[in-house]
Motif scaffolding. Structure first.
Motif, short mmCIF file in Angstrom:
data_model
loop_
_atom_site.label_atom_id
_atom_site.label_comp_id
_atom_site.label_asym_id
_atom_site.label_seq_id
_atom_site.Cartn_x
_atom_site.Cartn_y
_atom_site.Cartn_z
N GLY A 9 0.82 -1.21 0.00
CA GLY A 9 0.00 0.00 0.00
C GLY A 9 0.85 1.25 0.00
O GLY A 9 1.96 1.28 -0.55
N HIS A 10 0.33 2.30 0.64
CA HIS A 10 1.03 3.60 0.66
C HIS A 10 2.45 3.50 1.19
O HIS A 10 3.35 4.17 0.72
N MET A 11 2.63 2.67 2.19
CA MET A 11 3.96 2.53 2.81
C MET A 11 4.73 1.36 2.21
O MET A 11 5.92 1.48 1.90
N ASP A 30 -0.12 -8.91 -2.59
CA ASP A 30 -1.11 -8.00 -2.01
C ASP A 30 -2.47 -8.49 -2.50
O ASP A 30 -2.57 -9.07 -3.59
N VAL A 31 -3.52 -8.26 -1.73
CA VAL A 31 -4.85 -8.68 -2.20
C VAL A 31 -5.34 -7.79 -3.34
O VAL A 31 -6.26 -8.16 -4.06
N VAL A 32 -4.75 -6.62 -3.49
CA VAL A 32 -5.12 -5.73 -4.61
C VAL A 32 -4.14 -5.97 -5.76
O VAL A 32 -2.94 -5.66 -5.66
N ASN A 35 -1.70 -3.32 -7.16
CA ASN A 35 -0.52 -3.04 -6.33
C ASN A 35 0.60 -4.04 -6.63
O ASN A 35 1.78 -3.68 -6.65
N MET A 63 3.66 -5.39 5.61
CA MET A 63 3.28 -3.99 5.89
C MET A 63 1.78 -3.87 5.64
O MET A 63 1.33 -3.52 4.55
N LEU A 64 0.99 -4.21 6.66
CA LEU A 64 -0.46 -4.39 6.52
C LEU A 64 -1.22 -3.37 7.36
O LEU A 64 -0.65 -2.74 8.25
N PRO A 65 -2.53 -3.21 7.09
CA PRO A 65 -3.27 -2.16 7.80
C PRO A 65 -3.32 -2.33 9.31
O PRO A 65 -2.98 -1.42 10.06
N VAL A 73 -2.68 -12.88 7.52
CA VAL A 73 -1.54 -13.06 6.62
C VAL A 73 -0.51 -14.04 7.20
O VAL A 73 0.12 -14.79 6.46
N THR A 95 1.58 -1.26 12.03
CA THR A 95 1.32 -0.78 13.39
C THR A 95 0.13 -1.57 13.93
O THR A 95 -0.99 -1.43 13.41
N LYS A 245 -6.90 5.24 14.72
CA LYS A 245 -6.53 3.82 14.86
C LYS A 245 -5.44 3.65 15.93
O LYS A 245 -5.54 2.80 16.81
#
Ligand code: NAD
Length: 295
Positions: A9-11, A30-32, A35, A63-65, A73, A95, A245
């Motif tokens: 993702g972004h990171m 990644d699931v997307v 990406n 590096m997940l949400p 994962v 995080t 979060k």
């Protein structure tokens, strides 16, 4: 080294790119799909699942949400532990709450895989520039092994202690950051309502005992500083929902260890209210808008 990298993702995407630039071979998932395709175009090999990405890897980085994604994962049917060879080190840079970090690491250890938690600060800019700070929890031997790899993505690589302490460092810092941002917002709003110029007030605070990062580097009051989200309508930066979060993680961790976090809980509720108003996508310094009278 052959690295399995999961979560682009972004990171994760810019972090993975920096590993490619440093000459490592990456297998990504990644699931997307778009990406994955973007990293493939940059030279990585694509995997169809987390297990596949971990299959041939000599090191796995994720590096997940948040906590549920990390559990899926690593521990899911097609997860990392289902594919990875014994002895391969696992690094989670998401995080998440320290309790989940320790639980997943214990399962990895049982499987024969040392694991470190290594959350980051520095935002997407730091991820792109390779200047992140990594807060690492895990054995000293694991830290020594992964430190040279993390150095391709970060500038400050800090060993915080045993497993879970990287997450502890991260959530305690962000707990304080959320509180100070609200404190600075309150003071700046009160001062200007009472008639002082915002820049004059910020100048006094920044040379007096109220000074903090939220006041002197990231001031939330528009017009006080250039090159901060407050100067561009609170776009970019660190999203209010991500702050929400992280405050939630701190408040939950406090509950588990029976520690009081009075100001942290208040900060969490303020960010929750802000998010419920539809503003969660703005930078977290936009919380000052809660104090502004509606025009
Ligand atoms: P993001 O949502 O942009 O990226 C997460 C990625 O994980 C997405 O691409 C998503 O598709 C993927 N993903 C989700 N579930 C998956 C699964 N089951 N299998 C494989 N991939 C999966 O989030 P981000 O901004 O990159 O943040 C990642 C972590 O870093 C978060 O824990 C966040 O709190 C932390 N962090 C973010 C920032 C920031 O500025 N964005 C700064 C510091 C730390």
């Amino acid at each position: 080294m052959k690295i399995g990298f999961i979560g682009l993702g972004h990171m994760g995407a810019p972090m993975a790119r920096n590993l490619l630039k440093a000459g490592h071979a990456l297998v990504v998932f990644d699931v997307v799909q778009r990406n994955v395709d973007a990293l493939k175009a940059a030279g990585a090999a694509a995997a169809g699942s987390a297990a596949q990405a971990a299959d041939q890897a000599e090191l796995v980085i994720t590096m997940l949400p948040s906590s549920p994604h990390v559990k899926t994962v690593y521990l899911g049917d097609e997860g990392v532990l289902a594919g990875v060879a014994r002895g391969v080190t696992l690094v989670d840079s998401s995080t998440i709450d320290p309790h989940t970090a320790r639980e997943v690491a214990a399962r990895a250890e049982q499987h024969g895989n040392p694991m470190a938690d290594a959350p980051v600060s520095g935002g997407t800019g730091g991820a792109e520039a390779g200047t992140l700070t990594f807060m690492v929890g895990g054995d000293a031997a694991v830290f020594r092994q992964i430190e040279p790899i993390l150095r391709h993505m970060g500038r400050n690589i800090v060993h915080c202690g045993a497993g879970g302490t990287g997450q502890v460092a991260k959530i305690c810092n962000n707990l304080l950051l959320g509180i100070t941002m609200i404190g600075v917002s309150e003071a700046m709003n009160l001062g200007t309502a009472l008639g002082i110029d915002a820049k004059v007030l910020a100048g006094i605070i920044n040379t007096s005992s109220g000074r903090c990062w939220s006041s002197d580097t990231y001031n939330p009051y528009p017009g006080v500083m250039e090159n901060v989200p407050a100067a561009r309508g609170y776009s970019g930066g660190f999203g209010a929902d991500l702050m929400l979060k992280d405050l939630g993680l701190a408040v939950d961790a406090a509950k588990q260890s029976k520690q009081p976090v009075l100001l942290g809980a208040a900060a969490q509720q303020l960010y929750q209210m802000f998010s419920a108003q539809g503003a969660g996508g703005l930078d977290f310094s936009a919380i000052i808008n809660l104090y502004k009278p509606k025009s």
